[in-house]
Design a protein around this motif. Sequence first.
Motif, PDB file in Angstrom:
ATOM      1  N   SER A   5      -6.764  -1.245  -6.111  1.00  0.00           N
ATOM      2  CA  SER A   5      -7.326   0.107  -6.063  1.00  0.00           C
ATOM      3  C   SER A   5      -6.264   1.121  -6.471  1.00  0.00           C
ATOM      4  CB  SER A   5      -7.832   0.408  -4.642  1.00  0.00           C
ATOM      5  OG  SER A   5      -8.283   1.747  -4.542  1.00  0.00           O
ATOM      6  N   VAL A  31      -2.619  -1.317  -3.356  1.00  0.00           N
ATOM      7  CA  VAL A  31      -3.294  -0.008  -3.287  1.00  0.00           C
ATOM      8  C   VAL A  31      -2.287   1.080  -3.650  1.00  0.00           C
ATOM      9  CG1 VAL A  31      -4.446   1.666  -1.788  1.00  0.00           C
ATOM     10  CG2 VAL A  31      -4.906  -0.776  -1.512  1.00  0.00           C
ATOM     11  N   SER A  74      -2.371   5.186  -4.152  1.00  0.00           N
ATOM     12  CA  SER A  74      -3.199   6.375  -4.005  1.00  0.00           C
ATOM     13  C   SER A  74      -2.409   7.611  -4.417  1.00  0.00           C
ATOM     14  CB  SER A  74      -3.689   6.501  -2.554  1.00  0.00           C
ATOM     15  OG  SER A  74      -4.852   7.279  -2.482  1.00  0.00           O
ATOM     16  N   LYS A 111       0.852  -1.189   0.000  1.00  0.00           N
ATOM     17  CA  LYS A 111       0.000   0.000   0.000  1.00  0.00           C
ATOM     18  C   LYS A 111       0.888   1.238   0.000  1.00  0.00           C
ATOM     19  CE  LYS A 111      -3.861  -2.392   2.170  1.00  0.00           C
ATOM     20  NZ  LYS A 111      -4.960  -2.355   3.153  1.00  0.00           N
ATOM     21  N   TYR A 167       0.732   5.433  -0.413  1.00  0.00           N
ATOM     22  CA  TYR A 167      -0.113   6.624  -0.405  1.00  0.00           C
ATOM     23  C   TYR A 167       0.745   7.864  -0.658  1.00  0.00           C
ATOM     24  CZ  TYR A 167      -3.492   3.473   1.763  1.00  0.00           C
ATOM     25  OH  TYR A 167      -4.346   2.417   2.018  1.00  0.00           O
TER      26      TYR A 167
END
Length: 204
Positions: free
Chosen positions: A177, A154, A156, A131, A133
């Motif tokens: 995502s 993920v 982002s 992940k 971000y």
Amino acid sequence: RQMCIRDRLYADNVFKLDLSNREVDSIPMSISAFTNLNILNLGNNNIRAIPSQIETLSNLGMLYLDNNSLSEVPSGLDKLINLKCLDLGNNEISSLPGEVYQLVNLQWLILRNNKMSSVSSDIAGLANVKKLYLDGNGISSLPAELGSLKELQVLSLSNNNLSSIPDELSSLKNLRSINLKGNKLSGDEIEKVKSWFPKAEVIL
């Protein structure tokens, strides 16, 4: 002397230390005594610098430094070989030292709302990150090496200055995502990304 021994025994038995929301403006050098720490939360304070002593916490798995006043990250963080989660969100960081990208066990990297205008190609070293971000920075382009993060689930990237996404990202087969909201992507660019990830959530 007896007090020192007692303090050392106490520190050795602390596995989680939560100093968040305490208006702390610095990390004491004595933090190095907590050699068995697994979780250290220093979020929501006024910390401006990370002391080198934090490098000695080799058992640390989760380090939260979000919502502080950090403008740089020390190079010695690569010594935190068991680190799985690093939260540096909501600071003043413009770049990371290359050593951070040697954290091969890192699974979560949170850098949202900082002052990063680019992402280093060294990010390829984070082979196990799941992940990532990077929202709310000034990022205008992404390195092709981002496509080598095969474990990434993920990604982002909202509220940046991206006008294109490198084709190499199409190889991120585990992506579930991707957040592209608030960028400068054309309709064709968005459709291209959607075609790469037909089963993933594409947030626009």
